[in-house]
Write a protein that holds these residues in place. Structure first.
Motif, short mmCIF file in Angstrom:
data_model
loop_
_atom_site.label_atom_id
_atom_site.label_comp_id
_atom_site.label_asym_id
_atom_site.label_seq_id
_atom_site.Cartn_x
_atom_site.Cartn_y
_atom_site.Cartn_z
N VAL A 135 0.85 -1.19 0.00
CA VAL A 135 0.00 0.00 0.00
C VAL A 135 0.89 1.24 0.00
O VAL A 135 2.11 1.15 0.08
N GLU A 136 0.25 2.41 -0.09
CA GLU A 136 1.02 3.65 -0.09
C GLU A 136 1.72 3.85 1.26
O GLU A 136 1.16 3.53 2.31
N THR A 137 2.92 4.38 1.21
CA THR A 137 3.58 4.82 2.43
C THR A 137 3.01 6.20 2.81
O THR A 137 2.34 6.85 2.01
N ALA A 138 3.29 6.64 4.00
CA ALA A 138 2.84 7.97 4.42
C ALA A 138 3.41 9.03 3.50
O ALA A 138 2.74 10.02 3.15
N GLU A 139 4.66 8.82 3.07
CA GLU A 139 5.32 9.80 2.20
C GLU A 139 4.68 9.85 0.82
O GLU A 139 4.42 10.93 0.28
N SER A 140 4.45 8.68 0.22
CA SER A 140 3.86 8.67 -1.13
C SER A 140 2.42 9.17 -1.09
O SER A 140 1.97 9.86 -2.00
N LYS A 141 1.72 8.85 -0.03
CA LYS A 141 0.34 9.31 0.11
C LYS A 141 0.29 10.84 0.21
O LYS A 141 -0.54 11.49 -0.43
N ALA A 142 1.21 11.41 0.99
CA ALA A 142 1.25 12.86 1.13
C ALA A 142 1.62 13.52 -0.20
O ALA A 142 1.05 14.55 -0.58
N SER A 143 2.56 12.95 -0.91
CA SER A 143 2.99 13.51 -2.19
C SER A 143 1.88 13.47 -3.22
O SER A 143 1.61 14.46 -3.92
#
Length: 300
Positions: A135-143
């Motif tokens: 799943v998305e990481t917190a970083e990729s989700k924020a980006s």
């Protein structure tokens, strides 16, 4: 060779599924390769595959599908990747295709893996061309959240989204004409498809939520019975090698599902477009192997 025309198929569940196929009518007695495109593109994304004589030489069916919320597929007001997986299965049923190999770029890999969970005997093999089982990481989700906020109305973000996918700034003097043309095409498409009306803006929200809120299937990996080949761009900024390529490799190896693993030098996120020669060569290798073994004759 050229990109096949878009076709629409009325499925038994009321969905109108947009797809492209070579040959135009898939043949049930041929092996089949299904291509699943990345975020906010559509089946035309796979022009480098359909126009490559080494891959699209009619020794097998090649089918590319418009994922829900993208292109011309309609019939579901709300949708997840599971829904597209279901509908791809129904398309193969319609043409009496018993088994297929799948190549998924980014979200395309998510769909192929979900179909392998839904209908294991329908999926012969999966190639991740810039995808992930995580799943998305917190970083990729924020980006991704940042880049898609008020999309497609912020010009700077349009250029950044294009660069994140294709790995090139189309305003750079180093950009090739092919890269510039593709960037301009997709930016114009995004403006038309996801802007200009409340309905289009809602569509953008839905496809973004589908991506960011997808369920975690790692706990179900033990249910899979298919080899997955991982090809990943060295320069992928969305799903980095350290997190997503290596993380996917670890999950697959732990479950004896890894077919092969390759980091492609210079490759960006949309690997099957930017490094199409290498991806296509891998697909030819796999399709010839499956054809030789005759594994496409099995049925659900």
């Amino acid at each position: 060779m050229q990109l096949p025309v878009l076709q629409l198929l009325s499925l038994t569940n009321g969905v109108q599924l947009g797809y492209r196929s070579a040959p135009a009518v898939p043949k049930s007695d041929l092996p089949t390769l299904v291509l699943l495109h990345p975020f906010i593109t559509d089946s035309s994304f796979f022009e480098p595959q359909f126009t490559d004589p080494q891959l699209a030489d009619q020794k097998w069916n090649m089918i590319a599908v418009d994922i829900h919320g993208h292109g011309n597929t309609t019939g579901r007001d709300e949708f997840t990747y599971w829904d597209t997986a279901t509908d791809v299965g129904l398309l193969l049923d319609h043409f009496d295709i018993p088994k297929a190999t799948f190549c998924g770029t980014s979200q395309g890999g998510f769909i192929a893996t979900r179909l392998a969970l839904q209908r294991p005997r329908l999926v012969n093999r999966i190639v991740y061309a810039g995808s992930s089982i995580l799943v998305e990481t917190a970083e990729s989700k924020a980006s991704i959240t940042y880049l898609t906020t008020d999309f497609p109305y912020i010009e700077e973000n349009l250029a950044l989204v294009n660069k994140a996918g294709f790995g090139v700034d189309i305003n750079s003097p180093d950009a090739t004409q092919r890269e510039i043309d593709a960037g301009n095409h997709w930016i114009a498409t995004w403006k038309e498809r996801y802007g200009g009306s409340p309905e289009n803006e809602a569509r953008m929200v839905k496809v973004t939520n589908q991506l960011l809120e997808r369920d975690d299937i790692v706990p179900r990996v033990g249910e899979l019975d298919v080899k997955i080949d991982v090809m990943h761009g060295e320069l992928d900024e969305i799903y980095t090698v350290d997190v997503h390529a290596n993380g996917t490799r670890a999950v697959l190896e732990a479950n004896d599902l890894l077919g092969s693993f390759e980091i492609v030098p210079g490759g960006a996120h949309y690997l099957s477009w930017g490094k199409w020669e290498r991806v296509n060569a891998k697909l030819v290798e796999i399709m010839k192997l499956k054809n030789k073994r005759g594994e496409h004759h099995h049925r659900d």
